[in-house]
Write a protein that holds these residues in place. Structure first.
Motif, PDB file in Angstrom:
ATOM      1  N   TYR A  50     -11.671  18.589 -19.511  1.00 53.10           N
ATOM      2  CA  TYR A  50     -10.613  17.680 -19.956  1.00 53.10           C
ATOM      3  C   TYR A  50     -10.047  16.901 -18.758  1.00 53.10           C
ATOM      4  O   TYR A  50      -9.742  15.699 -18.873  1.00 53.10           O
ATOM      5  N   THR A  51      -9.893  17.583 -17.633  1.00 50.90           N
ATOM      6  CA  THR A  51      -9.363  16.922 -16.442  1.00 50.90           C
ATOM      7  C   THR A  51     -10.376  15.944 -15.870  1.00 50.90           C
ATOM      8  O   THR A  51     -10.030  14.821 -15.464  1.00 50.90           O
ATOM      9  N   GLU A  52     -11.628  16.333 -15.841  1.00 48.75           N
ATOM     10  CA  GLU A  52     -12.702  15.467 -15.340  1.00 48.75           C
ATOM     11  C   GLU A  52     -12.671  14.094 -16.013  1.00 48.75           C
ATOM     12  O   GLU A  52     -12.844  13.059 -15.361  1.00 48.75           O
ATOM     13  N   ASN A  53     -12.412  14.113 -17.303  1.00 47.80           N
ATOM     14  CA  ASN A  53     -12.544  12.886 -18.085  1.00 47.80           C
ATOM     15  C   ASN A  53     -11.393  11.898 -17.902  1.00 47.80           C
ATOM     16  O   ASN A  53     -11.457  10.784 -18.427  1.00 47.80           O
ATOM     17  N   ILE A  54     -10.342  12.288 -17.152  1.00 47.96           N
ATOM     18  CA  ILE A  54      -9.244  11.344 -16.926  1.00 47.96           C
ATOM     19  C   ILE A  54      -9.148  10.902 -15.461  1.00 47.96           C
ATOM     20  O   ILE A  54      -8.287  10.098 -15.112  1.00 47.96           O
ATOM     21  N   LEU A  55     -10.015  11.436 -14.617  1.00 45.95           N
ATOM     22  CA  LEU A  55      -9.886  11.172 -13.179  1.00 45.95           C
ATOM     23  C   LEU A  55     -10.269   9.749 -12.788  1.00 45.95           C
ATOM     24  O   LEU A  55      -9.817   9.250 -11.750  1.00 45.95           O
ATOM     25  N   GLN A  56     -11.057   9.084 -13.589  1.00 44.69           N
ATOM     26  CA  GLN A  56     -11.409   7.692 -13.275  1.00 44.69           C
ATOM     27  C   GLN A  56     -10.151   6.815 -13.306  1.00 44.69           C
ATOM     28  O   GLN A  56     -10.013   5.877 -12.515  1.00 44.69           O
ATOM     29  N   ASP A  57      -9.225   7.147 -14.207  1.00 44.14           N
ATOM     30  CA  ASP A  57      -7.986   6.371 -14.321  1.00 44.14           C
ATOM     31  C   ASP A  57      -6.874   6.913 -13.424  1.00 44.14           C
ATOM     32  O   ASP A  57      -5.976   6.158 -13.030  1.00 44.14           O
ATOM     33  N   ASP A  58      -6.930   8.194 -13.110  1.00 43.11           N
ATOM     34  CA  ASP A  58      -5.853   8.817 -12.328  1.00 43.11           C
ATOM     35  C   ASP A  58      -6.434   9.920 -11.452  1.00 43.11           C
ATOM     36  O   ASP A  58      -6.602  11.055 -11.897  1.00 43.11           O
ATOM     37  N   PRO A 271       8.004  18.922 -16.779  1.00 37.89           N
ATOM     38  CA  PRO A 271       9.052  18.174 -16.064  1.00 37.89           C
ATOM     39  C   PRO A 271       8.562  17.472 -14.805  1.00 37.89           C
ATOM     40  O   PRO A 271       9.145  16.454 -14.403  1.00 37.89           O
ATOM     41  N   SER A 272       7.499  17.985 -14.182  1.00 36.56           N
ATOM     42  CA  SER A 272       7.002  17.384 -12.939  1.00 36.56           C
ATOM     43  C   SER A 272       5.835  16.431 -13.152  1.00 36.56           C
ATOM     44  O   SER A 272       5.209  15.989 -12.191  1.00 36.56           O
ATOM     45  N   GLY A 273       5.531  16.135 -14.408  1.00 35.28           N
ATOM     46  CA  GLY A 273       4.425  15.244 -14.713  1.00 35.28           C
ATOM     47  C   GLY A 273       3.163  16.003 -15.085  1.00 35.28           C
ATOM     48  O   GLY A 273       3.040  17.197 -14.823  1.00 35.28           O
ATOM     49  N   ARG A 274       2.236  15.283 -15.703  1.00 35.14           N
ATOM     50  CA  ARG A 274       0.983  15.908 -16.145  1.00 35.14           C
ATOM     51  C   ARG A 274      -0.109  14.862 -16.252  1.00 35.14           C
ATOM     52  O   ARG A 274       0.160  13.655 -16.334  1.00 35.14           O
ATOM     53  N   PRO A 275      -1.374  15.313 -16.304  1.00 35.40           N
ATOM     54  CA  PRO A 275      -2.474  14.369 -16.575  1.00 35.40           C
ATOM     55  C   PRO A 275      -2.404  13.883 -18.022  1.00 35.40           C
ATOM     56  O   PRO A 275      -1.811  14.527 -18.884  1.00 35.40           O
ATOM     57  N   SER A 276      -3.053  12.781 -18.289  1.00 41.72           N
ATOM     58  CA  SER A 276      -3.130  12.251 -19.659  1.00 41.72           C
ATOM     59  C   SER A 276      -4.279  12.940 -20.393  1.00 41.72           C
ATOM     60  O   SER A 276      -5.266  12.300 -20.802  1.00 41.72           O
ATOM     61  N   TRP A 277      -4.152  14.242 -20.572  1.00 38.38           N
ATOM     62  CA  TRP A 277      -5.228  15.008 -21.199  1.00 38.38           C
ATOM     63  C   TRP A 277      -5.512  14.553 -22.626  1.00 38.38           C
ATOM     64  O   TRP A 277      -6.601  14.800 -23.150  1.00 38.38           O
ATOM     65  N   GLU A 278      -4.533  13.912 -23.266  1.00 37.43           N
ATOM     66  CA  GLU A 278      -4.778  13.435 -24.625  1.00 37.43           C
ATOM     67  C   GLU A 278      -5.909  12.415 -24.659  1.00 37.43           C
ATOM     68  O   GLU A 278      -6.602  12.275 -25.679  1.00 37.43           O
ATOM     69  N   LYS A 279      -6.148  11.716 -23.542  1.00 40.72           N
ATOM     70  CA  LYS A 279      -7.266  10.769 -23.480  1.00 40.72           C
ATOM     71  C   LYS A 279      -8.608  11.484 -23.501  1.00 40.72           C
ATOM     72  O   LYS A 279      -9.643  10.861 -23.783  1.00 40.72           O
ATOM     73  N   SER A 280      -8.595  12.786 -23.191  1.00 41.09           N
ATOM     74  CA  SER A 280      -9.819  13.596 -23.233  1.00 41.09           C
ATOM     75  C   SER A 280      -9.943  14.365 -24.542  1.00 41.09           C
ATOM     76  O   SER A 280     -10.887  15.139 -24.707  1.00 41.09           O
ATOM     77  N   GLY A 281      -8.970  14.187 -25.431  1.00 39.92           N
ATOM     78  CA  GLY A 281      -9.058  14.863 -26.727  1.00 39.92           C
ATOM     79  C   GLY A 281      -8.084  15.998 -26.921  1.00 39.92           C
ATOM     80  O   GLY A 281      -8.061  16.625 -27.993  1.00 39.92           O
ATOM     81  N   ALA A 282      -7.244  16.309 -25.932  1.00 42.59           N
ATOM     82  CA  ALA A 282      -6.228  17.348 -26.100  1.00 42.59           C
ATOM     83  C   ALA A 282      -5.147  16.851 -27.060  1.00 42.59           C
ATOM     84  O   ALA A 282      -4.901  15.647 -27.189  1.00 42.59           O
ATOM     85  N   THR A 283      -4.495  17.787 -27.742  1.00 40.53           N
ATOM     86  CA  THR A 283      -3.426  17.466 -28.678  1.00 40.53           C
ATOM     87  C   THR A 283      -2.113  18.006 -28.122  1.00 40.53           C
ATOM     88  O   THR A 283      -2.010  19.196 -27.815  1.00 40.53           O
TER      89      THR A 283
END
Length: 498
Positions: A50-58, A271-283
């Protein structure tokens, strides 16, 4: 075809076959934003993907993995620049993708200080965990810190060089707070009920035993969102390494193999921020409890039941177990009649389709998911996977014969001898105690009486319930008399309502 000699690495990455997926970003630009405790196969096939799939953007969410026990993963992946491949398999074949999100792997027993220093870097905003149920050092029946756990005893004496996951969390949070750094969010990704709440409970309690002020700070200021994770990830075999390396035309010493299905439901409290895992299919949801309960009871409860009964019946894998006479019908009926009525309603979620998918996944012939692997650590898994469901059925005055057979199969399993009298390799934190408690016992009554004394597994409301004991005894006697294969094939419920 001979085994390729060139090792998977940054250097060989461009030369991999065009059919293999590769990182779509510049790995040299990765920054580490996540520490992951428990860098095993499941994490590398699930959260890392899930993290791999958002690293191109962030690219700010690279992962430093931490092994709390063995150096094996580090030793295999360090020569590969921490690259590894995920092989997604089903009846149609295999798809490979190389994962590049790991920036480093640390081995806690070798250098706990290095782990703590990594956790205290300003860019670290999330610590995730897949340390299995036993890694939380808690008593499953009560969901409280097990203060008699040897790692917890060590960490109380040596808080600056911890061994346990809660110990590392407490000391890292203490150091960050002392130096004025904001706390990281702690995200549990293990199969235990209310995993975030449970992890918070044991972490706050561990801190309380040495520093009441720190305990209050953790309770008030550190976020512990819960999550529900789902993907079947068998242990990697030597044959997997050979097969994957041939497909890559490069040597991958630590690939992971998995199924196409993947699910991750997460409480959105970072509270400290997170990856946009929803772009990888997380809910992302406000409350994960209903999803978590559904998965723990339907998937994990069924999986454990299949593991113990299948192993006793002589089946090495889940798919082989499902292909044997009676098993598929037994599991689907258990899902429909004994588990589903205990679940809350999930709006806009098709539970029948989900159960169809589970049966299909269990039957997947390409996943050689060993029953012995799923059977590990049963003393930690049994309460949330089967016993809590039984407790709900008891309170409602409803039958639980199939669930009871799953529990009875675990009891039969932990006596340490299979149906042919051969020794079972039991891998469980309570292995020695379980074997000692049942040594020489041959009757169902004696085995039941001995195992119900384990109050970390069987809560008093079950262990002292006459109806519960009677139904478990009935199923255990049947198993001992007829064996697992015949018991499942000829299964008829005994009308176990009160």
């Amino acid at each position: 075809m001979s085994q390729p000699q060139n090792r998977l690495s940054n250097k060989t990455l461009p030369d991999l076959p065009a059919t293999v997926g590769k990182p779509a970003y510049d790995r040299s630009q990765l920054k580490t934003g996540i520490i992951h405790l428990g860098i095993g196969a499941f994490h590398r096939a699930h959260q890392a993907v899930y993290t791999e799939n958002i690293l191109q953007d962030d690219p700010n969410w690279g992962i430093t993995g931490v092994s709390l026990r063995s150096p094996d993963t580090r030793d295999a992946l360090a020569p590969q620049d921490y690259l590894y491949s995920v092989a997604v398999r089903d009846g149609a074949g295999e798809k490979l993708h190389v994962i590049g999100c790991l920036t480093d792997i640390l081995v806690a027993p070798e250098n706990p200080e290095a782990v703590l220093q990594a956790m205290c870097q300003p860019d670290i905003r999330i610590v995730t965990l897949t340390v299995t149920e036993k890694g939380y050092c808690y008593a499953p029946a009560s969901r409280t810190l097990d203060e008699s756990n040897s790692d917890i005893i060590h960490d109380l004496k040596h808080p600056h060089a911890p061994r346990s996951a809660p110990g590392f969390l407490v000391e890292a949070i203490r150091r960050r707070h002392a130096s004025g750094l904001q706390p990281f969010t702690v995200l549990s990704c293990d199969n235990l009920p209310a995993n975030g709440e449970t992890l918070k409970c044991v972490t706050v309690r561990l801190a309380e035993l040495t520093d009441a002020g720190l305990s209050s700070y953790i309770n008030e200021h550190v976020a512990f969102p819960s999550s529900m994770i789902d993907r079947i990830v068998p242990a990697t075999t030597d044959q997997d390494r050979v097969t994957v390396s041939r497909s890559l035309n490069a040597d991958d010493q630590w690939p992971v193999c998995t199924e196409p299905f993947s699910q991750w439901v997460i409480e959105d409290h970072f509270p400290s921020g997170r990856p946009s895992w929803e772009k990888s299919g997380a809910t992302f949801v406000r409350d994960v409890a209903a999803f978590e309960l559904m998965k723990l009871r339907l998937l994990n409860g069924s999986h454990s039941t299949l593991a113990y009964l299948g192993f006793l019946a002589g089946h090495e894998t889940v798919s082989a177990t499902m292909a044997a006479a009676g098993f598929k019908n037994f599991i689907r009926t258990m899902m429909d009649e004994e588990i589903t009525p205990t679940l809350p309603t999930l709006p806009d979620f098709d539970l029948s389709t989900y159960k169809d998918q589970l049966i299909e996944r269990f039957c997947n012939p390409a996943l050689h998911h060993r029953t012995a692997q799923i059977a590990m650590d049963g003393s930690q898994k049994l309460p949330q996977r089967l016993l809590n469901t039984i407790h709900n059925r008891l309170l409602a005055g409803q039958s639980f014969d199939r669930l009871a057979l799953g529990v009875a199969a675990w009891m039969r399993f932990v006596t340490g001898k299979d149906e042919n009298g051969q020794a079972i390799d039991i891998r469980d934190p309570l292995c020695d105690q379980l074997l000692q408690a049942t040594v020489g016992l041959t009757t169902a009554q004696d085995i039941l009486r001995a195992l119900l004394t384990f109050d970390s597994i069987f809560a008093p409301e079950l262990a002292q319930n006459a109806h519960f004991k009677a139904i478990i005894l009935q199923q255990l006697e049947t198993l001992l008399t007829n064996g697992a294969a015949k018991t499942v094939q000829n299964f008829k419920p005994q009308n176990s309502t009160q």
